[in-house]
Motif scaffolding. Sequence first.
Motif, PDB file in Angstrom:
ATOM      1  N   LYS A 190      -2.925   3.705  -6.167  1.00 31.45           N
ATOM      2  CA  LYS A 190      -2.706   4.386  -4.892  1.00 31.45           C
ATOM      3  C   LYS A 190      -3.712   3.913  -3.836  1.00 31.45           C
ATOM      4  O   LYS A 190      -3.346   3.654  -2.689  1.00 31.45           O
ATOM      5  CB  LYS A 190      -2.817   5.905  -5.101  1.00 31.45           C
ATOM      6  CG  LYS A 190      -2.497   6.730  -3.888  1.00 31.45           C
ATOM      7  CD  LYS A 190      -2.586   8.217  -4.222  1.00 31.45           C
ATOM      8  CE  LYS A 190      -2.374   9.046  -2.963  1.00 31.45           C
ATOM      9  NZ  LYS A 190      -2.533  10.474  -3.234  1.00 31.45           N
ATOM     10  N   ASP A 191      -4.987   3.790  -4.227  1.00 32.68           N
ATOM     11  CA  ASP A 191      -6.016   3.302  -3.297  1.00 32.68           C
ATOM     12  C   ASP A 191      -5.734   1.871  -2.866  1.00 32.68           C
ATOM     13  O   ASP A 191      -5.885   1.525  -1.691  1.00 32.68           O
ATOM     14  CB  ASP A 191      -7.406   3.368  -3.934  1.00 32.68           C
ATOM     15  CG  ASP A 191      -7.945   4.783  -4.041  1.00 32.68           C
ATOM     16  OD1 ASP A 191      -7.400   5.695  -3.375  1.00 32.68           O
ATOM     17  OD2 ASP A 191      -8.913   4.981  -4.813  1.00 32.68           O
ATOM     18  N   SER A 192      -5.334   1.038  -3.808  1.00 32.54           N
ATOM     19  CA  SER A 192      -5.023  -0.357  -3.493  1.00 32.54           C
ATOM     20  C   SER A 192      -3.868  -0.450  -2.506  1.00 32.54           C
ATOM     21  O   SER A 192      -3.910  -1.227  -1.546  1.00 32.54           O
ATOM     22  CB  SER A 192      -4.670  -1.140  -4.761  1.00 32.54           C
ATOM     23  OG  SER A 192      -5.779  -1.224  -5.617  1.00 32.54           O
ATOM     24  N   GLU A 193      -2.844   0.348  -2.725  1.00 28.71           N
ATOM     25  CA  GLU A 193      -1.684   0.350  -1.836  1.00 28.71           C
ATOM     26  C   GLU A 193      -2.069   0.849  -0.443  1.00 28.71           C
ATOM     27  O   GLU A 193      -1.646   0.288   0.565  1.00 28.71           O
ATOM     28  CB  GLU A 193      -0.553   1.195  -2.423  1.00 28.71           C
ATOM     29  CG  GLU A 193       0.726   1.185  -1.609  1.00 28.71           C
ATOM     30  CD  GLU A 193       1.318  -0.204  -1.377  1.00 28.71           C
ATOM     31  OE1 GLU A 193       1.870  -0.433  -0.282  1.00 28.71           O
ATOM     32  OE2 GLU A 193       1.235  -1.059  -2.272  1.00 28.71           O
ATOM     33  N   LYS A 194      -2.879   1.884  -0.386  1.00 29.66           N
ATOM     34  CA  LYS A 194      -3.314   2.425   0.906  1.00 29.66           C
ATOM     35  C   LYS A 194      -4.163   1.396   1.657  1.00 29.66           C
ATOM     36  O   LYS A 194      -3.979   1.203   2.871  1.00 29.66           O
ATOM     37  CB  LYS A 194      -4.107   3.723   0.702  1.00 29.66           C
ATOM     38  CG  LYS A 194      -4.500   4.391   1.986  1.00 29.66           C
ATOM     39  CD  LYS A 194      -3.271   4.872   2.748  1.00 29.66           C
ATOM     40  CE  LYS A 194      -3.647   5.635   3.986  1.00 29.66           C
ATOM     41  NZ  LYS A 194      -2.490   6.003   4.802  1.00 29.66           N
ATOM     42  N   LEU A 195      -5.073   0.736   0.963  1.00 30.80           N
ATOM     43  CA  LEU A 195      -5.891  -0.310   1.576  1.00 30.80           C
ATOM     44  C   LEU A 195      -5.009  -1.419   2.132  1.00 30.80           C
ATOM     45  O   LEU A 195      -5.207  -1.879   3.261  1.00 30.80           O
ATOM     46  CB  LEU A 195      -6.888  -0.881   0.563  1.00 30.80           C
ATOM     47  CG  LEU A 195      -7.761  -2.035   1.046  1.00 30.80           C
ATOM     48  CD1 LEU A 195      -8.635  -1.614   2.227  1.00 30.80           C
ATOM     49  CD2 LEU A 195      -8.620  -2.557  -0.102  1.00 30.80           C
ATOM     50  N   PHE A 196      -4.023  -1.831   1.364  1.00 31.99           N
ATOM     51  CA  PHE A 196      -3.086  -2.866   1.801  1.00 31.99           C
ATOM     52  C   PHE A 196      -2.371  -2.446   3.085  1.00 31.99           C
ATOM     53  O   PHE A 196      -2.291  -3.208   4.049  1.00 31.99           O
ATOM     54  CB  PHE A 196      -2.084  -3.157   0.679  1.00 31.99           C
ATOM     55  CG  PHE A 196      -1.081  -4.219   1.015  1.00 31.99           C
ATOM     56  CD1 PHE A 196      -1.467  -5.541   1.166  1.00 31.99           C
ATOM     57  CD2 PHE A 196       0.257  -3.896   1.181  1.00 31.99           C
ATOM     58  CE1 PHE A 196      -0.529  -6.528   1.484  1.00 31.99           C
ATOM     59  CE2 PHE A 196       1.190  -4.868   1.498  1.00 31.99           C
ATOM     60  CZ  PHE A 196       0.787  -6.187   1.649  1.00 31.99           C
TER      61      PHE A 196
END
Length: 150
Positions: free
Chosen positions: A119-125
Amino acid sequence: MKEILREVGMIARALDSISNIEFKEIDLTKGQYLYLVRIYENPGIIQEKVAEMIKVDRTTASRAIQKLEIQGFIEKKDDETNKKIKRLFTTENGKQAYSFLKREGDYTDSVALAGFSEKDSEKLFQLLQRVRKNIEVEWDFVKKGNKREY
């Protein structure tokens, strides 16, 4: 406000430095890997589109693409309908280099995102895409000869 773009710049320079050292073993010089990846992922792309994707001027792109062609990583082919247009494709040598670049990219992603949830990776992206889109408007404005007012 936090120095967000300074952080992004430091990350970009560190990754570029690592790449320039590691990619010497496949005879890719500074920044060439960016062009090779875009051409591999977009077979038949024209030089101007590559320049636009990487955010460099046409002259810079032309030099890098010419070097890749001389080294045998890519080839130019005439467009089927307009002979003035040259389309870019990777050669077998370029495809092998891409395989190496892809493995390195996947590894670097895993290192950079260690400890991040999906979820964090997707939000950062998503956030970085928004930043890029904002900057692209300015890049296009300045590229056309306009002056920004601060």
